[in-house]
Motif scaffolding. Structure first.
Motif, PDB file in Angstrom:
ATOM      1  N   ARG A 119       0.857  -1.190   0.000  1.00  0.00           N
ATOM      2  CA  ARG A 119       0.000   0.000   0.000  1.00  0.00           C
ATOM      3  C   ARG A 119       0.884   1.228   0.000  1.00  0.00           C
ATOM      4  N   VAL A 120       0.549   2.171  -0.881  1.00  0.00           N
ATOM      5  CA  VAL A 120       1.340   3.384  -1.068  1.00  0.00           C
ATOM      6  C   VAL A 120       0.507   4.562  -0.586  1.00  0.00           C
ATOM      7  N   GLY A 121       1.154   5.478   0.090  1.00  0.00           N
ATOM      8  CA  GLY A 121       0.448   6.646   0.596  1.00  0.00           C
ATOM      9  C   GLY A 121       1.256   7.915   0.434  1.00  0.00           C
ATOM     10  N   LEU A 122       0.639   9.032   0.804  1.00  0.00           N
ATOM     11  CA  LEU A 122       1.268  10.342   0.802  1.00  0.00           C
ATOM     12  C   LEU A 122       1.181  10.923   2.209  1.00  0.00           C
ATOM     13  N   ILE A 123       2.281  11.520   2.665  1.00  0.00           N
ATOM     14  CA  ILE A 123       2.300  12.179   3.959  1.00  0.00           C
ATOM     15  C   ILE A 123       2.940  13.552   3.799  1.00  0.00           C
ATOM     16  N   GLU A 124       2.518  14.470   4.645  1.00  0.00           N
ATOM     17  CA  GLU A 124       3.100  15.812   4.643  1.00  0.00           C
ATOM     18  C   GLU A 124       4.382  15.769   5.477  1.00  0.00           C
ATOM     19  N   TRP A 125       5.470  15.511   4.788  1.00  0.00           N
ATOM     20  CA  TRP A 125       6.765  15.268   5.442  1.00  0.00           C
ATOM     21  C   TRP A 125       7.885  15.612   4.465  1.00  0.00           C
ATOM     22  N   PRO A 126       8.968  16.215   4.855  1.00  0.00           N
ATOM     23  CA  PRO A 126       9.468  16.490   6.209  1.00  0.00           C
ATOM     24  C   PRO A 126       8.983  17.791   6.824  1.00  0.00           C
ATOM     25  N   GLY A 127       8.140  18.551   6.137  1.00  0.00           N
ATOM     26  CA  GLY A 127       7.648  19.806   6.700  1.00  0.00           C
ATOM     27  C   GLY A 127       6.317  20.169   6.104  1.00  0.00           C
ATOM     28  N   PRO A 128       5.667  21.200   6.625  1.00  0.00           N
ATOM     29  CA  PRO A 128       4.370  21.621   6.094  1.00  0.00           C
ATOM     30  C   PRO A 128       4.485  22.035   4.621  1.00  0.00           C
ATOM     31  N   MET A 130       5.167  20.114   2.145  1.00  0.00           N
ATOM     32  CA  MET A 130       6.024  19.200   1.399  1.00  0.00           C
ATOM     33  C   MET A 130       5.490  17.783   1.574  1.00  0.00           C
ATOM     34  N   TRP A 131       5.257  17.104   0.455  1.00  0.00           N
ATOM     35  CA  TRP A 131       4.634  15.784   0.482  1.00  0.00           C
ATOM     36  C   TRP A 131       5.624  14.732  -0.003  1.00  0.00           C
ATOM     37  N   SER A 132       5.562  13.562   0.599  1.00  0.00           N
ATOM     38  CA  SER A 132       6.478  12.473   0.268  1.00  0.00           C
ATOM     39  C   SER A 132       5.688  11.187   0.105  1.00  0.00           C
ATOM     40  N   LEU A 133       6.177  10.351  -0.806  1.00  0.00           N
ATOM     41  CA  LEU A 133       5.615   9.014  -0.960  1.00  0.00           C
ATOM     42  C   LEU A 133       6.063   8.142   0.213  1.00  0.00           C
ATOM     43  N   CYS A 134       5.203   7.243   0.611  1.00  0.00           N
ATOM     44  CA  CYS A 134       5.552   6.339   1.697  1.00  0.00           C
ATOM     45  C   CYS A 134       4.907   4.982   1.425  1.00  0.00           C
ATOM     46  N   PHE A 135       5.510   3.958   2.006  1.00  0.00           N
ATOM     47  CA  PHE A 135       4.960   2.610   1.957  1.00  0.00           C
ATOM     48  C   PHE A 135       4.428   2.270   3.345  1.00  0.00           C
ATOM     49  N   ILE A 136       3.180   1.862   3.387  1.00  0.00           N
ATOM     50  CA  ILE A 136       2.536   1.538   4.659  1.00  0.00           C
ATOM     51  C   ILE A 136       2.948   0.131   5.059  1.00  0.00           C
ATOM     52  N   CYS A 155       3.272   2.449  11.142  1.00  0.00           N
ATOM     53  CA  CYS A 155       4.671   2.568  10.732  1.00  0.00           C
ATOM     54  C   CYS A 155       4.734   2.762   9.223  1.00  0.00           C
ATOM     55  N   LEU A 156       5.541   3.703   8.794  1.00  0.00           N
ATOM     56  CA  LEU A 156       5.698   4.038   7.384  1.00  0.00           C
ATOM     57  C   LEU A 156       7.163   3.990   7.014  1.00  0.00           C
ATOM     58  N   PHE A 157       7.422   3.594   5.778  1.00  0.00           N
ATOM     59  CA  PHE A 157       8.774   3.664   5.233  1.00  0.00           C
ATOM     60  C   PHE A 157       8.791   4.718   4.142  1.00  0.00           C
ATOM     61  N   VAL A 158       9.599   5.741   4.350  1.00  0.00           N
ATOM     62  CA  VAL A 158       9.736   6.831   3.382  1.00  0.00           C
ATOM     63  C   VAL A 158      11.038   6.616   2.626  1.00  0.00           C
ATOM     64  N   PRO A 159      11.008   6.174   1.367  1.00  0.00           N
ATOM     65  CA  PRO A 159      12.238   5.870   0.633  1.00  0.00           C
ATOM     66  C   PRO A 159      12.920   7.131   0.133  1.00  0.00           C
ATOM     67  N   CYS A 160      14.202   7.000  -0.131  1.00  0.00           N
ATOM     68  CA  CYS A 160      14.996   8.094  -0.697  1.00  0.00           C
ATOM     69  C   CYS A 160      15.060   7.957  -2.211  1.00  0.00           C
ATOM     70  N   LYS A 176      -3.435  10.993   9.232  1.00  0.00           N
ATOM     71  CA  LYS A 176      -2.594  11.924   8.484  1.00  0.00           C
ATOM     72  C   LYS A 176      -1.956  11.289   7.250  1.00  0.00           C
ATOM     73  N   VAL A 177      -2.283  10.048   6.976  1.00  0.00           N
ATOM     74  CA  VAL A 177      -1.739   9.332   5.820  1.00  0.00           C
ATOM     75  C   VAL A 177      -2.840   9.212   4.771  1.00  0.00           C
ATOM     76  N   THR A 178      -2.546   9.645   3.562  1.00  0.00           N
ATOM     77  CA  THR A 178      -3.492   9.562   2.456  1.00  0.00           C
ATOM     78  C   THR A 178      -3.075   8.425   1.536  1.00  0.00           C
ATOM     79  N   GLU A 179      -3.814   7.336   1.559  1.00  0.00           N
ATOM     80  CA  GLU A 179      -3.511   6.204   0.682  1.00  0.00           C
ATOM     81  C   GLU A 179      -3.965   6.514  -0.737  1.00  0.00           C
ATOM     82  N   ILE A 180      -3.085   6.263  -1.692  1.00  0.00           N
ATOM     83  CA  ILE A 180      -3.363   6.565  -3.094  1.00  0.00           C
ATOM     84  C   ILE A 180      -3.401   5.271  -3.896  1.00  0.00           C
ATOM     85  N   GLY A 181      -4.099   5.328  -5.033  1.00  0.00           N
ATOM     86  CA  GLY A 181      -4.248   4.155  -5.883  1.00  0.00           C
ATOM     87  C   GLY A 181      -3.056   3.948  -6.801  1.00  0.00           C
ATOM     88  N   VAL A 182      -1.882   3.744  -6.214  1.00  0.00           N
ATOM     89  CA  VAL A 182      -0.653   3.516  -6.968  1.00  0.00           C
ATOM     90  C   VAL A 182      -0.062   2.195  -6.493  1.00  0.00           C
TER      91      VAL A 182
END
Length: 224
Positions: A119-128, A130-136, A155-160, A176-182
């Motif tokens: 499952r892939v999501g979007l989080i507002e990270w590392p700051g307001p 700014m959005w990053s992809l994450c794996f749930i 727990c989320l994994f934010v890849p580089c 605060k995690v928005t799951e996306i259809g990716v």
């Protein structure tokens, strides 16, 4: 000159991915062959009889060996042997922690009914802003959940970018995690290409016809 440059770039676009794919595939095959070939008896190794080395012998032997090992471990005798080996490892202080941690990771990632890294999501990270992809991965449990302020953390994994094998472990509220259809593959392509390869648009889901109480599809006349 403009046409020659266009032809050259077109040829590069066509040949580049093919060459890189072949190189990575051969590198992986040679890597596995280097690990497995020394374990194959010379009488069973085709390279002992052929004048040239055949790539992929180690890969085939590894796949066959792992399949046989899984078959044996699924039996009663195999489970007993595995349990005995785990009991021996459980008495070794350093090896015990390493083995249990690696085993738990493999069981979590490769279990068929699991959702970790699927499952892939979007989080507002590392700051307001700014959005990053994450794996749930997994919900926070046990002592980890007790140490976090408030319930409902995951727990989320934010890849580089462009190397998704490195990243950050982030604990965040599920709201605060928005799951996306990716899919996971599409997310990895997006990360490795530094945003160049965008995921395709999500196709609209077809309308599901409403069923009457008897379970048969309703006819257009009945719907009117």
């Amino acid at each position: 000159m403009a046409r020659l440059r266009t032809y050259f770039l077109t040829g590069l676009v066509v040949a580049g991915p093919v060459a890189i794919t072949i190189w990575l595939t051969m590198w992986l095959i040679n890597l596995i062959d280097g690990w497995v070939k020394p374990l194959i008896p010379p009488a069973w190794n085709p390279n002992s009889y052929l004048p040239v080395a055949v790539p992929g012998v180690g890969v085939l032997a590894a796949v066959l060996g792992l399949t046989i090992l899984g078959f044996l471990a699924a039996n009663l005798v195999g489970r007993s042997v595995v349990q005995t080996g785990e009991q021996v490892l459980d008495r070794m202080p350093i090896v015990r922690s390493l083995y249990k941690g690696v085993k738990q990771i493999f069981e979590t990632v490769f279990k068929q009914d699991g959702t970790s890294f699927r499952r892939v999501g979007l989080i507002e990270w590392p700051g307001p802003g700014m959005w990053s992809l994450c794996f749930i991965t997994e919900p926070a449990r046990g002592a980890l959940a007790a140490g976090l302020p408030g319930p409902g953390h995951i727990c989320l994994f934010v890849p580089c970018t462009p190397n998704p094998t490195t990243g950050y472990l982030v604990m965040m509220e599920a709201s605060k995690v928005t799951e996306i259809g990716v899919t996971t593959d599409e997310a990895f392509k997006l990360i490795m290409s530094m945003g160049i390869i965008q995921p395709p648009e999500i196709a609209a889901a077809p309308e599901t016809p409403q069923l009457p109480s008897d379970g048969r599809p309703a006819s257009p006349v009945a719907a009117e």
